[in-house]
Design an enzyme around this catalytic site. Structure first.
Site, short mmCIF file in Angstrom:
data_model
loop_
_atom_site.label_atom_id
_atom_site.label_comp_id
_atom_site.label_asym_id
_atom_site.label_seq_id
_atom_site.Cartn_x
_atom_site.Cartn_y
_atom_site.Cartn_z
CE LYS A 1 -4.47 0.84 0.09
NZ LYS A 1 -5.55 -0.01 -0.44
P1 NAD Z 1 -13.21 7.49 -3.11
O1 NAD Z 1 -12.21 8.52 -2.77
O2 NAD Z 1 -13.64 7.32 -4.52
O3 NAD Z 1 -14.55 7.69 -2.24
C1 NAD Z 1 -14.56 7.80 -0.86
C2 NAD Z 1 -15.95 8.25 -0.44
O4 NAD Z 1 -16.03 8.24 0.99
C3 NAD Z 1 -16.30 9.67 -0.88
O5 NAD Z 1 -17.66 9.72 -1.25
C4 NAD Z 1 -16.09 10.48 0.40
O6 NAD Z 1 -16.93 11.64 0.42
C5 NAD Z 1 -16.53 9.48 1.42
N1 NAD Z 1 -16.02 9.76 2.77
C6 NAD Z 1 -14.80 10.19 3.13
N2 NAD Z 1 -14.74 10.36 4.46
C7 NAD Z 1 -15.94 9.99 4.94
C8 NAD Z 1 -16.52 9.93 6.23
N3 NAD Z 1 -15.82 10.30 7.31
N4 NAD Z 1 -17.78 9.50 6.34
C9 NAD Z 1 -18.48 9.13 5.25
N5 NAD Z 1 -18.01 9.20 4.01
C10 NAD Z 1 -16.76 9.62 3.86
O7 NAD Z 1 -12.60 6.11 -2.53
P2 NAD Z 1 -12.96 4.64 -2.95
O8 NAD Z 1 -11.97 4.19 -3.97
O9 NAD Z 1 -14.41 4.52 -3.20
O10 NAD Z 1 -12.59 3.85 -1.60
C11 NAD Z 1 -13.50 3.75 -0.52
C12 NAD Z 1 -13.02 2.63 0.39
O11 NAD Z 1 -12.94 1.41 -0.36
C13 NAD Z 1 -11.64 2.81 0.99
O12 NAD Z 1 -11.60 2.24 2.27
C14 NAD Z 1 -10.74 2.01 0.05
O13 NAD Z 1 -9.55 1.59 0.68
C15 NAD Z 1 -11.65 0.84 -0.23
N6 NAD Z 1 -11.33 0.12 -1.46
C16 NAD Z 1 -11.30 0.74 -2.66
C17 NAD Z 1 -11.02 0.00 -3.80
C18 NAD Z 1 -11.04 0.61 -5.17
O14 NAD Z 1 -10.91 -0.15 -6.15
N7 NAD Z 1 -11.24 1.89 -5.32
C19 NAD Z 1 -10.73 -1.37 -3.70
C20 NAD Z 1 -10.79 -1.97 -2.44
C21 NAD Z 1 -11.08 -1.22 -1.33
#
Ligand code: NAD
Length: 417
Positions: free
Chosen positions: A106
């Protein structure tokens, strides 16, 4: 949440529970509890106004016994080396649970991207990659998007690494734009996988996702796709939120319209008026059948787990439920599909992208989606069988499988020299 959640302690606690079930040798447990490599860099960027600002960035590689390391790059103000280490460890188990030939890594930069221009983010990305390029490579360590980064950032990473190598190195990063060697289906992959897991898990507890009420926390890549696909499968999405706050309507929210209007616009979702405005904390406690936390870690803790009404939780985010919350859910009979299984769709399609790039032979989207669904369904069945065999919860069952595969690989390879 008010409670500070130390995700590295959380990840190590989860590992210790699985190690007890596996009766893991103490030395081997210690190998798995530590990352093999941590790189911390401080680097300057000249901002648009001519000022110089120094940023701190990280790349942590946890374990490479099963192959090159793989994991996202996060741009967020709360990123630090311990959080990055925990996320790298989770990536190791995740890749092993779904049978990918990767270890976990990461990376991240401590930055609030809202405060910087596109040009500044590009310069920061190019300098960050230059600082960490000695540990990256298509056979070494392959980044991907995470919170605060996207396909454009991945394109800059690929270009920067390629400029320094002297030729185009497609396989050094995944999550690239499709016309630059990205895979069809990658943008939707994590949310799609979350939805497949919600369908499977609902069946095991006698529920039908298509007749369920769903709340999704987080409206970014993972949350917005999961919400839209749940709606496509007939579920009623009753609650949604982003970092600013949430909305709730027991009769359902028009997800596709909301995605079209507000996705990627922080706070935008609250402009939708035909719903009750709720805080992020309140949203988690509103009535529903399925809760999909898809934002950040440490959202469901001992403070609020007993107030969560969902019978099924599918972890779209990494680490949204703490070990204390897990214990409360186990007592209440709430099924939690853990992050290392539930959100593995992203890394699975990243793996497809890497394979396609290495062969320069690209697949159609339905082929990508079919293969994704098959891998996730098989992994779910294996985890469910292990859960029943060990009479444990689903997180521990997934860890038992993932940790055992990595431990076996480590033992078979032997400890060098
Ligand atoms: P992103 O940046 O696209 O979206 C994050 C979302 O969470 C946004 O809508 C933001 O407004 C919201 N957010 C941030 N802080 C918040 C809070 N305190 N309360 C509520 N909402 C909040 O990110 P993403 O890629 O969608 O990732 C989201 C999660 O999924 C993370 O934990 C990431 O590690 C995990 N993840 C992502 C992927 C991927 O392919 N993008 C894969 C596996 C896991």
């Amino acid at each position: 949440m008010s409670e500070h959640v130390d995700v590295l302690t959380m990840a190590r606690e989860q590992l210790a529970i699985a190690a007890r079930y596996l009766d893991l040798d103490e030395g081997l447990h210690s190998v798995l509890a530590h990352p093999m490599r941590k790189l911390v860099v401080n680097f300057p960027v000249v901002l648009d106004n001519g000022a110089v600002q120094v940023f701190e960035g990280y790349r942590v590689q946890h374990n490479s016994s099963r192959g090159p390391t793989k994991g996202g790059i996060r741009y967020h103000p709360s990123v630090d080396v311990d959080e990055t280490t925990a996320l790298a460890m989770w990536m190791t188990w995740k890749c092993a649970v779904v049978g990918l030939p990767y270890g976990g890594a990461k990376g991240g930069v401590k930055i609030d991207t809202k405060l910087y221009s596109r040009r500044e983010i590009e310069k920061l990305t190019r300098r960050f990659v230059t600082e960490i390029n000695m540990v990256l490579g298509e056979w070494r360590d392959i980044p991907a998007p995470d919170i605060g980064t996207n396909a454009q950032v991945m394109a800059w990473i690929m270009d920067t690494f390629s400029m320094q190598a002297g030729y185009t190195v497609n396989g050094v990063v995944t999550g690239k734009p499709v016309d630059l060697g990205g895979s069809k289906g990658r943008v939707e992959a994590t949310g799609r996988g979350v939805t497949v897991m919600a369908q499977q898990a609902a069946k095991t507890i006698g529920m039908d996702l298509s007749k369920s009420k769903v709340i999704v926390q987080g409206f970014g890549n993972v949350g917005s796709v999961a919400a839209r696909l749940c709606e496509e499968h007939g579920a009623t999405v009753v609650g949604l939120s982003d970092a600013i706050g949430g909305i709730y309507n027991e009769n359902g929210l028009p997800v596709s319209e909301l995605v079209h209007r507000y996705s990627g616009r922080e706070g935008g979702i609250r402009e939708y008026k035909d719903a009750q405005q709720v805080s992020n904390k309140e949203l988690l406690e509103m009535p529903c059948d399925v809760l999909i936390p898809a934002a950040i870690s440490g959202q469901v803790t001992k403070e609020n787990a007993d107030k969560v009404k969902a019978k099924l939780i599918v972890e779209g985010a990494n680490g949204p439920c703490t070990p204390d919350a897990d214990r409360i859910f186990a007592d209440k009979g709430t099924l939690v599909v853990p992050d290392i299984l539930a959100n593995a769709g992203g890394v699975i399609v990243s793996y497809f992208e890497w394979v396609q790039g290495l062969q320069s032979f690209f697949w159609e989207e339905n082929e990508v989606n079919d293969k994704l669904e098959r891998i996730m369904t098989t992994a779910f069945q294996e985890v469910e069988a292990t859960m029943r065999a060990h009479k444990t919860d689903m997180r521990n069952a997934a860890l038992i499988i993932g940790v055992k595969r990595v431990a076996d690989a480590t033992v078979k390879r032997g400890i060098f020299p």
